[in-house]
Design an enzyme around this catalytic site. Structure first.
Site, short mmCIF file in Angstrom:
data_model
loop_
_atom_site.label_atom_id
_atom_site.label_comp_id
_atom_site.label_asym_id
_atom_site.label_seq_id
_atom_site.Cartn_x
_atom_site.Cartn_y
_atom_site.Cartn_z
N HIS A 247 0.82 -1.22 0.00
CA HIS A 247 0.00 0.00 0.00
C HIS A 247 0.86 1.27 0.00
CE1 HIS A 247 0.27 0.11 4.51
NE2 HIS A 247 0.12 1.41 4.31
N ASP B 208 0.03 -7.63 1.82
CA ASP B 208 0.46 -6.23 1.73
C ASP B 208 1.99 -6.16 1.79
OD1 ASP B 208 0.57 -3.48 1.73
OD2 ASP B 208 -0.26 -3.22 3.75
N GLY C 298 2.17 6.43 8.64
CA GLY C 298 3.50 6.89 8.27
C GLY C 298 4.59 5.88 8.63
N SER D 187 3.99 2.69 8.08
CA SER D 187 3.72 1.63 7.12
C SER D 187 4.94 1.24 6.33
CB SER D 187 2.65 2.08 6.14
OG SER D 187 1.39 1.92 6.72
N GLY D 188 5.03 -0.06 6.06
CA GLY D 188 6.14 -0.56 5.26
C GLY D 188 7.39 -0.83 6.08
N1 ARG Z 1 -1.55 2.12 7.27
C1 ARG Z 1 -0.71 2.94 8.09
C2 ARG Z 1 0.27 3.73 7.23
O1 ARG Z 1 0.02 3.88 6.07
C3 ARG Z 1 -0.02 2.12 9.15
C4 ARG Z 1 -0.98 1.71 10.15
C5 ARG Z 1 -0.40 0.95 11.25
N2 ARG Z 1 -1.31 1.17 12.31
C6 ARG Z 1 -1.20 0.64 13.51
N3 ARG Z 1 -2.06 0.98 14.38
N4 ARG Z 1 -0.25 -0.20 13.79
O2 ARG Z 1 1.22 4.30 7.70
#
Ligand code: ARG
Length: 242
Positions: free
Chosen positions: A46, A92, A187, A189-190
């Site tokens: 994503h 993902d 932020g 993510s990844g």
């Molecule tokens: N989807 C989020 C991003 O794009 C990361 C979410 C992770 N959330 C969490 N509660 N661990 O950065």
């Protein structure tokens, strides 16, 4: 919404050498990643905003200042997992082939991966790290890497009706405290969830951040080890005899 690792702290400079920042060509951080080969980064599917819009930064610590340890590369190619599903978040995971290989040094190193199919037991404490947006409005203020330790939560518990209610697939793992308060967030993510020195998880999704009822959800890297090796070494593997 929080803009950073929740409940964590700032690690010593350049102590997490395999983490990379994915930035827009304007220098805005939007996702994390792990350097797993000098020419390849592991991140979340994503985080794909299109190769031409991305810059990968290794050896970074404070995003907004030039520290002299940074190395930059544009992507040569993005390889999103063919099973990635935007609505379920299944698979993902994405690999980025770099245009320029990173130079391994005191500030930049490779992250080891788990072997195909290795599980993580509930309660094992892992570490998630990342930068995050510093503000919801445009522009960024000085921002330093953060890290937090979180224990693995069993898929059974994570999938319970009290929590994610069946939305956790076998390609996902959960981590967080039952009291909440420590988590990855938007932020991050990844970025890497590291257990026993290996990247077992890629920050994928959640419900809020640090919520007691909802642990962080990570892509289970051990389910994709074969795909990763085939993607990176595929053409070479066909040449070697077993
Ligand atoms: N989807 C989020 C991003 O794009 C990361 C979410 C992770 N959330 C969490 N509660 N661990 O950065």
């Amino acid at each position: 919404m929080f803009g950073r690792i929740v409940g964590g702290y700032i690690p010593a400079p350049n102590s997490i050498k395999y983490i990379v920042s994915l930035q827009s060509t304007k220098g805005r951080h939007f996702c994390g990643g792990s350097l797993i080969h000098k020419s390849w980064v592991l991140t979340a599917a994503h985080c794909n905003i299109g190769a031409e819009h991305m810059m990968i930064v290794a050896g970074d610590y404070t995003i907004s200042t030039y520290e002299g340890t940074e190395q930059y590369s544009k992507p040569h190619r993005l390889v999103t997992h063919p099973l990635y599903n935007k609505s379920t978040n299944n698979a993902d995971i994405m690999l980025i082939k770099l245009r320029e290989p990173m130079v391994l040094n005191k500030y930049v190193s490779l992250a080891p991966l788990p072997r195909q199919g290795t599980g993580m037991i509930e309660g094992r404490v892992c570490r998630v790290s990342g930068w995050g947006y510093t503000s919801l409005v445009e522009g960024q203020v000085p921002f330093t890497l953060r890290t937090v330790k979180v224990p693995i939560v069993s898929t059974a518990r994570c999938n319970s009706s009290e929590s994610f209610n069946g939305n956790i697939t076998t390609n996902m793992i959960c981590a967080g405290y039952s009291a909440g308060g420590k988590d990855a967030c938007k932020g991050d993510s990844g970025g890497p969830l590291v257990c026993e020195g290996r990247v077992y998880g890629v920050v994928s999704w959640g419900n809020g951040c640090g919520d007691a009822k909802f642990p962080g959800v990570y892509t289970a890297v051990s389910k994709f080890r074969r795909w990763i090796d085939r993607t990176i070494y595929g053409s070479l593997l066909r040449c070697v005899k077993y």
